[in-house]
Design a protein around this motif. Structure first.
Motif, PDB file in Angstrom:
ATOM      1  N   THR A   1       0.820  -1.330   0.065  1.00  0.00           N
ATOM      2  CA  THR A   1      -0.013   0.114   0.264  1.00  0.00           C
ATOM      3  C   THR A   1       0.735   1.316   0.098  1.00  0.00           C
ATOM      4  O   THR A   1       0.586   2.356  -0.549  1.00  0.00           O
ATOM      5  CB  THR A   1      -0.968  -0.141   1.314  1.00  0.00           C
ATOM      6  OG1 THR A   1      -1.694  -1.118   1.240  1.00  0.00           O
ATOM      7  CG2 THR A   1      -1.864   1.296   1.057  1.00  0.00           C
ATOM      8  N   SER A   2       1.901   1.291   0.650  1.00  0.00           N
ATOM      9  CA  SER A   2       2.719   2.383   0.693  1.00  0.00           C
ATOM     10  C   SER A   2       3.272   2.838  -0.879  1.00  0.00           C
ATOM     11  O   SER A   2       3.358   3.919  -1.013  1.00  0.00           O
ATOM     12  CB  SER A   2       3.916   2.362   1.810  1.00  0.00           C
ATOM     13  OG  SER A   2       3.274   2.367   3.281  1.00  0.00           O
ATOM     14  N   ALA A   3       3.783   1.736  -1.282  1.00  0.00           N
ATOM     15  CA  ALA A   3       4.503   1.790  -2.673  1.00  0.00           C
ATOM     16  C   ALA A   3       3.417   2.369  -3.525  1.00  0.00           C
ATOM     17  O   ALA A   3       3.578   3.165  -4.355  1.00  0.00           O
ATOM     18  CB  ALA A   3       5.159   0.659  -3.024  1.00  0.00           C
ATOM     19  N   ALA A   4       2.173   1.720  -3.684  1.00  0.00           N
ATOM     20  CA  ALA A   4       1.063   2.167  -4.196  1.00  0.00           C
ATOM     21  C   ALA A   4       0.702   3.652  -4.030  1.00  0.00           C
ATOM     22  O   ALA A   4       0.523   4.198  -5.153  1.00  0.00           O
ATOM     23  CB  ALA A   4      -0.174   1.247  -3.979  1.00  0.00           C
ATOM     24  N   PHE A   5       0.706   4.025  -2.839  1.00  0.00           N
ATOM     25  CA  PHE A   5       0.407   5.433  -2.837  1.00  0.00           C
ATOM     26  C   PHE A   5       1.442   6.412  -3.170  1.00  0.00           C
ATOM     27  O   PHE A   5       1.212   7.628  -3.748  1.00  0.00           O
ATOM     28  CB  PHE A   5       0.284   5.624  -1.143  1.00  0.00           C
ATOM     29  CG  PHE A   5      -0.251   7.164  -0.754  1.00  0.00           C
ATOM     30  CD1 PHE A   5      -1.429   7.688  -1.272  1.00  0.00           C
ATOM     31  CD2 PHE A   5       0.826   7.887  -0.402  1.00  0.00           C
ATOM     32  CE1 PHE A   5      -1.577   9.042  -0.819  1.00  0.00           C
ATOM     33  CE2 PHE A   5       0.587   9.436   0.181  1.00  0.00           C
ATOM     34  CZ  PHE A   5      -0.748   9.895  -0.164  1.00  0.00           C
TER      35      PHE A   5
ATOM     36  N   ALA B   1      -3.058   3.402   7.383  1.00  0.00           N
ATOM     37  CA  ALA B   1      -2.337   3.660   8.835  1.00  0.00           C
ATOM     38  C   ALA B   1      -1.248   3.224   8.857  1.00  0.00           C
ATOM     39  O   ALA B   1      -0.413   3.663   9.890  1.00  0.00           O
ATOM     40  CB  ALA B   1      -3.384   3.172   9.586  1.00  0.00           C
ATOM     41  N   MET B   2      -0.662   2.349   8.205  1.00  0.00           N
ATOM     42  CA  MET B   2       0.752   1.774   8.379  1.00  0.00           C
ATOM     43  C   MET B   2       1.554   2.147   7.211  1.00  0.00           C
ATOM     44  O   MET B   2       1.289   2.070   6.095  1.00  0.00           O
ATOM     45  CB  MET B   2       0.508   0.287   8.366  1.00  0.00           C
ATOM     46  CG  MET B   2      -0.389  -0.230   9.575  1.00  0.00           C
ATOM     47  SD  MET B   2       0.135  -0.115  11.117  1.00  0.00           S
ATOM     48  CE  MET B   2       1.332  -1.508  11.327  1.00  0.00           C
ATOM     49  N   ILE B   3       2.729   2.245   7.479  1.00  0.00           N
ATOM     50  CA  ILE B   3       3.900   2.253   6.530  1.00  0.00           C
ATOM     51  C   ILE B   3       4.561   0.645   6.199  1.00  0.00           C
ATOM     52  O   ILE B   3       4.864  -0.113   6.949  1.00  0.00           O
ATOM     53  CB  ILE B   3       5.082   2.917   6.840  1.00  0.00           C
ATOM     54  CG1 ILE B   3       4.782   4.542   7.562  1.00  0.00           C
ATOM     55  CG2 ILE B   3       6.158   3.025   6.037  1.00  0.00           C
ATOM     56  CD1 ILE B   3       4.183   5.278   6.231  1.00  0.00           C
TER      57      ILE B   3
END
Length: 323
Positions: A82-86, A96-98
């Protein structure tokens, strides 16, 4: 206390790292442990993770927190999922998480707000804010058991809109020995290639397929009354259009522009417009199929829809035909 020249070096270092520095970097710049502690206790700096500091107070930007997570995770770490996708603008919210992936042989102490994924083979990663590549990130997320079909559609649509071709995604997927939703991936990419641009459109495309309806043209554009109009789904030869209103796009039903467009279609193109929302397509798909079939048959379609099961609403159309 650090000398003035050392403080200048620290400021330059922080500027290049989204306002974040590590304890090891500070000591290399001449700072002492006591001096570092005072920056935090006097509320000049914020400690984001053990040994990683934001060189100002206030709420940190997401990018600063992500940078801090990478510095804390250390060698070989990369933003993923999710962090890379964002980071790649493939999703609208970072969550909420990295999410950070690290080589499997390393062990990192758990920290609040940080999700570490230990991996034997980390996908190719790069960038000033090191992250797995866009295609690799899409495949990572699709492979998660928690990723829904709608979320997978949205990811693939965003990837294609960013000019990643379906062949590129499939080629990368074929290099993975294990991919949980490989068959679904191929099905979704086929739908995207046909013009599907959202999860709602994919669900309607599936309604057509499961009920034997004619295949509509997706995202059809034409000029009417001096304005370019676009139909989500259009049965051009039969004079029927289907507009799909997602909750985010139209939270209160039709907009003024929608009403004006529907009127132009009726008056100038003499076409019938059917409009459905999330609840119709997701909760009552068989009723949608039935109504579309009735509209198509009223405009000359000689076919009959196919019931998808014993209780399917379109079955009654066949009964009426027999009578």
């Amino acid at each position: 206390m650090a000398a003035r020249a050392d403080i200048d070096r620290i400021e330059r270092l922080a500027t290049g790292q989204d306002g974040v520095v590590t304890r090891a970097q500070l000591i290399a710049c001449g700072a002492t442990p006591d001096w570092i502690s005072r920056q935090v206790t006097r509320k000049r700096w914020t400690r984001l993770f053990p040994g990683v500091y934001l060189t100002h107070t206030g709420r940190p930007r997401w990018r600063s927190t992500a940078r801090a997570a990478l510095l804390y995770a250390g060698r070989g770490a990369a933003l993923s999922h999710t962090s890379a996708a964002f980071h790649h603008n493939l999703v609208d919210s970072p969550g909420a998480m990295i999410h950070v992936s690290v080589p499997h042989e390393r062990r990192i102490r758990h920290q609040p707000g940080l999700l570490i994924r230990y991996r034997r083979h980390i996908p190719q990663a790069w960038g000033r804010l090191r992250a797995t590549g866009p295609i690799e990130t899409v495949l990572d997320l699709i492979d998660l058991p928690t990723t829904t079909e709608d979320e997978a559609v949205s990811l693939l649509c965003r990837a294609v809109q960013r000019n990643f071709r379906s062949e590129q995604i499939l080629d990368q997927a074929d290099r993975l020995p294990r991919l949980r939703h490989r068959r679904l991936l191929r099905e979704l990419l086929s739908a995207v290639d046909l013009g599907v641009e959202s999860a709602l459109e994919y669900r309607y495309h599936r309604i057509e397929r499961r009920h034997g309806l004619p295949r509509s043209t997706l995202q059809s554009r034409e000029a009417l009354d001096g304005t370019w109009l676009r139909a989500d789904c259009r049965y051009a030869r039969l004079g029927v259009r289907v507009e799909l209103d997602g909750q985010l796009a139209h939270p209160y039903g039709r907009t003024d522009a929608d009403v004006w467009r529907d009127n132009a279609v009726t008056v100038l193109a003499r076409e019938l417009t059917l409009r459905y929302r999330w609840r119709h397509v997701t909760v009552t798909p068989c009723l949608v199929a039935r109504q579309v079939a009735i509209a198509l048959r009223s405009r000359g379609w000689a076919g009959m829809p196919r019931p998808c099961g014993p209780a399917c609403a379109v079955a009654s159309l066949g009964e009426h035909r027999q009578e």
